[in-house]
Design a protein around this motif. Structure first.
Motif, short mmCIF file in Angstrom:
data_model
loop_
_atom_site.label_atom_id
_atom_site.label_comp_id
_atom_site.label_asym_id
_atom_site.label_seq_id
_atom_site.Cartn_x
_atom_site.Cartn_y
_atom_site.Cartn_z
N LYS A 104 16.50 40.14 23.71
CA LYS A 104 16.64 38.69 23.60
C LYS A 104 17.83 38.19 24.42
O LYS A 104 17.78 37.13 25.03
CB LYS A 104 16.82 38.27 22.14
CG LYS A 104 15.55 38.33 21.34
CD LYS A 104 15.80 37.95 19.89
CE LYS A 104 14.55 38.14 19.07
NZ LYS A 104 14.79 37.88 17.64
N ASN B 138 15.73 44.93 19.98
CA ASN B 138 15.25 43.55 20.01
C ASN B 138 16.35 42.58 20.39
O ASN B 138 16.15 41.66 21.19
CB ASN B 138 14.65 43.16 18.67
CG ASN B 138 13.30 43.81 18.41
OD1 ASN B 138 12.64 44.26 19.34
ND2 ASN B 138 12.90 43.86 17.16
N GLN C 67 16.23 46.78 15.62
CA GLN C 67 16.96 45.52 15.69
C GLN C 67 17.91 45.49 16.89
O GLN C 67 18.02 44.47 17.57
CB GLN C 67 17.72 45.27 14.39
CG GLN C 67 16.81 44.96 13.23
CD GLN C 67 17.53 44.86 11.90
OE1 GLN C 67 18.64 45.36 11.73
NE2 GLN C 67 16.89 44.22 10.93
#
Length: 107
Positions: free
Chosen positions: A44, A40, A37
């Motif tokens: 982003k 990611n 997470q």
């Protein structure tokens, strides 16, 4: 069921070298979910610069995953899980992903 040696099911090359490692990757990603997470989120937020800006998150993720990939005990756990799924499939003819889906409560 396939031949059994020393009380253990014989596994094909594709099972030991492809399918069980695939299961290991899936399970390792679940175990390392916080690092997945974080990586990611970093990707982003930074877009095209992720290669440069997310090195720390990427390194932490790789370290976590590699730790599990190289663990013989983790391989054995995944191998036993694979054997259980294979045995259940041979017994029922229903793939694991279909057995795990919830049945509708009303028809």
């Amino acid at each position: 069921m396939e031949a059994v040696n020393n009380g253990e099911m014989h596994l094909r090359h594709v099972e030991t070298d492809v399918l069980i490692p695939k299961l290991m990757r899936e399970k390792a990603k679940e175990i390392c979910i916080d690092k997945v997470q974080a990586f990611n989120l970093c990707c982003k937020e930074t877009g095209f610069l992720m290669v440069v800006k997310c090195r720390e998150e990427n390194a932490a993720l790789k370290d976590c995953l590699t730790q599990h990939y190289r663990d013989p005990a983790f391989y054995e756990i995944c191998k036993q899980e694979y054997i259980q799924e294979k045995t259940e499939f041979e017994r029922t003819g229903i793939p694991a992903k279909n057995r795990k889906q919830k049945l509708p409560t009303s028809m």
